[in-house]
Design a protein around this motif. Structure first.
Motif, PDB file in Angstrom:
ATOM      1  N   LYS A 230       0.807  -1.224   0.000  1.00  0.00           N
ATOM      2  CA  LYS A 230       0.000   0.000   0.000  1.00  0.00           C
ATOM      3  C   LYS A 230       0.841   1.277   0.000  1.00  0.00           C
ATOM      4  O   LYS A 230       0.379   2.357   0.347  1.00  0.00           O
ATOM      5  CB  LYS A 230      -0.950   0.017   1.198  1.00  0.00           C
ATOM      6  N   LYS A 231       2.119   1.128  -0.409  1.00  0.00           N
ATOM      7  CA  LYS A 231       3.003   2.287  -0.491  1.00  0.00           C
ATOM      8  C   LYS A 231       3.531   2.431  -1.916  1.00  0.00           C
ATOM      9  O   LYS A 231       3.704   1.447  -2.634  1.00  0.00           O
ATOM     10  CB  LYS A 231       4.180   2.141   0.480  1.00  0.00           C
ATOM     11  N   MET A 232       3.791   3.675  -2.311  1.00  0.00           N
ATOM     12  CA  MET A 232       4.378   3.961  -3.612  1.00  0.00           C
ATOM     13  C   MET A 232       5.833   4.361  -3.381  1.00  0.00           C
ATOM     14  O   MET A 232       6.114   5.436  -2.849  1.00  0.00           O
ATOM     15  CB  MET A 232       3.606   5.081  -4.308  1.00  0.00           C
ATOM     16  N   LEU A 233       6.760   3.492  -3.740  1.00  0.00           N
ATOM     17  CA  LEU A 233       8.181   3.715  -3.507  1.00  0.00           C
ATOM     18  C   LEU A 233       8.848   4.195  -4.792  1.00  0.00           C
ATOM     19  O   LEU A 233       8.784   3.526  -5.824  1.00  0.00           O
ATOM     20  CB  LEU A 233       8.841   2.411  -3.037  1.00  0.00           C
ATOM     21  N   LYS A 234       9.461   5.353  -4.736  1.00  0.00           N
ATOM     22  CA  LYS A 234      10.132   5.891  -5.929  1.00  0.00           C
ATOM     23  C   LYS A 234      11.466   5.177  -6.130  1.00  0.00           C
ATOM     24  O   LYS A 234      12.239   4.996  -5.185  1.00  0.00           O
ATOM     25  CB  LYS A 234      10.362   7.394  -5.784  1.00  0.00           C
ATOM     26  N   ILE A 235      11.710   4.767  -7.362  1.00  0.00           N
ATOM     27  CA  ILE A 235      12.970   4.112  -7.711  1.00  0.00           C
ATOM     28  C   ILE A 235      13.863   5.121  -8.425  1.00  0.00           C
ATOM     29  O   ILE A 235      13.457   5.726  -9.425  1.00  0.00           O
ATOM     30  CB  ILE A 235      12.718   2.890  -8.617  1.00  0.00           C
TER      31      ILE A 235
END
Length: 329
Positions: free
Chosen positions: A263-268
């Motif tokens: 449920k998290k949006m992790l920036k790469i």
């Protein structure tokens, strides 16, 4: 082993020149350019190189051990055939060729010349972001769907030499990059294909071929893959990729690169489009020619398999139905 190269075509061939010249004592000795307007410019720019409009000066020169084929698509097969018969290692801009009969001949020539090596300049394999994605995509059992969109963003290019070639294909000229990327990422080969193409907005122009193709593949492990090649889009040149896993989603689009998980949006972090690394495909090939213990980024079998898939997509589009992909290797 010293690399002494010849280059045919100085459009995209300029990129080949930049990758070869001076790399670990490699040099370009002969440049062939068919465009007469470019010949004088090239002679002034490279006074120490042989500049010619006769490609046979490259193929017949015994000192040349690497030929870079960056000509128009319809010349590739004949130049590959000349190269292999003259025992030259080859770098070829995609596609290798334009029909299955030519592909079978290339395969047979490679089998007869096992000491000769070829590579296709499929530069997405050298992209640092997609190399990172390959590590993420280590468990294909968790993947159920992949999208790969090749957004060309350079519509004007349709009206040059591509409009003059009878059998120019957007599958071979654009979608091929995304097909190769997904086959490489997953380590899998598609089993079936269904392809549709459209000519809206260009059918009455000089470019009368499809400017949009949509391809649906069924891969092993119940993975569906959709690939598009969009030459018409008002958009920057871009490779948009989405990989849907059971418990996460990878996205690379114009907003950035992200992994959705828990449920998290992790920036790469990435250097995409990473244009500097495009040289590494050719330079890896040179490294392999010098030292066979260094693995090539793409094998002969992978190149033949890739073209088998692209020809199957073309056939599906002609027949307007889903077909099983036949591999010739």
């Amino acid at each position: 082993m010293k690399i002494n190269a010849g280059i045919i075509g100085m459009g995209i061939g300029q990129k080949h020149f930049d990758a070869i010249e001076g790399y670990k004592k490699s040099q370009v000795s002969i440049i062939c350019e068919k465009n007469k307007n470019k010949l004088d410019i090239l002679k002034k720019k490279y006074p120490n190189k042989l500049i010619t409009n006769d490609e046979n000066k490259i193929f017949k020169d015994k000192n040349i051990n690497l030929v870079s084929i960056a000509s128009y698509d319809n010349y590739h097969f004949n130049q590959i055939e000349k190269g292999l018969k003259n025992k030259k290692n080859l770098i070829i801009e995609k596609p290798l060729c334009l029909n299955l009969s030519e592909l079978k001949k290339i395969k047979n020539l490679l089998q007869k010349n096992k000491k000769i090596s070829i590579t296709s300049n499929l530069v997405l394999r050298a992209n640092s972001l997609f190399k990172k994605l390959k590590k993420i995509t280590n468990n294909t059992n968790e993947i159920y769907y992949i999208e790969g969109d090749y957004i060309w963003g350079r519509r004007q290019k349709l009206y040059g030499w591509r409009s003059k070639i009878k059998n120019y294909s957007l599958i071979h000229g654009a979608a091929i990059h995304m097909v190769d990327l997904i086959m490489w990422l997953t380590g899998l080969k598609p089993e079936t294909v269904y392809c549709v193409g459209k000519k809206k907005f260009t059918k009455d122009s000089k470019f009368k071929k499809n400017n949009l193709v949509v391809i649906l593949f069924e891969f092993p492990k119940d993975i569906l893959v959709k690939i598009t090649a969009n030459a018409l889009a008002v958009h920057n040149h871009f490779h948009e990729v989405k990989v849907y896993y059971n418990n996460k989603t990878f996205v690379n689009n114009n907003l950035g690169t992200y992994l959705f998980k828990n449920k998290k949006m992790l920036k790469i972090k990435s250097k995409y489009p990473d244009n500097k690394n495009k040289k590494k495909m050719i330079q890896n090939f040179i490294d392999n020619l010098k030292n066979k213990s260094i693995k090539k980024m793409i094998s002969h079998k992978e190149q033949i398999d890739l073209m088998s898939v692209c020809f199957a997509a073309e056939r599906s589009m002609r027949l307007n139905k889903k077909i099983k992909i036949k591999y010739i290797y």
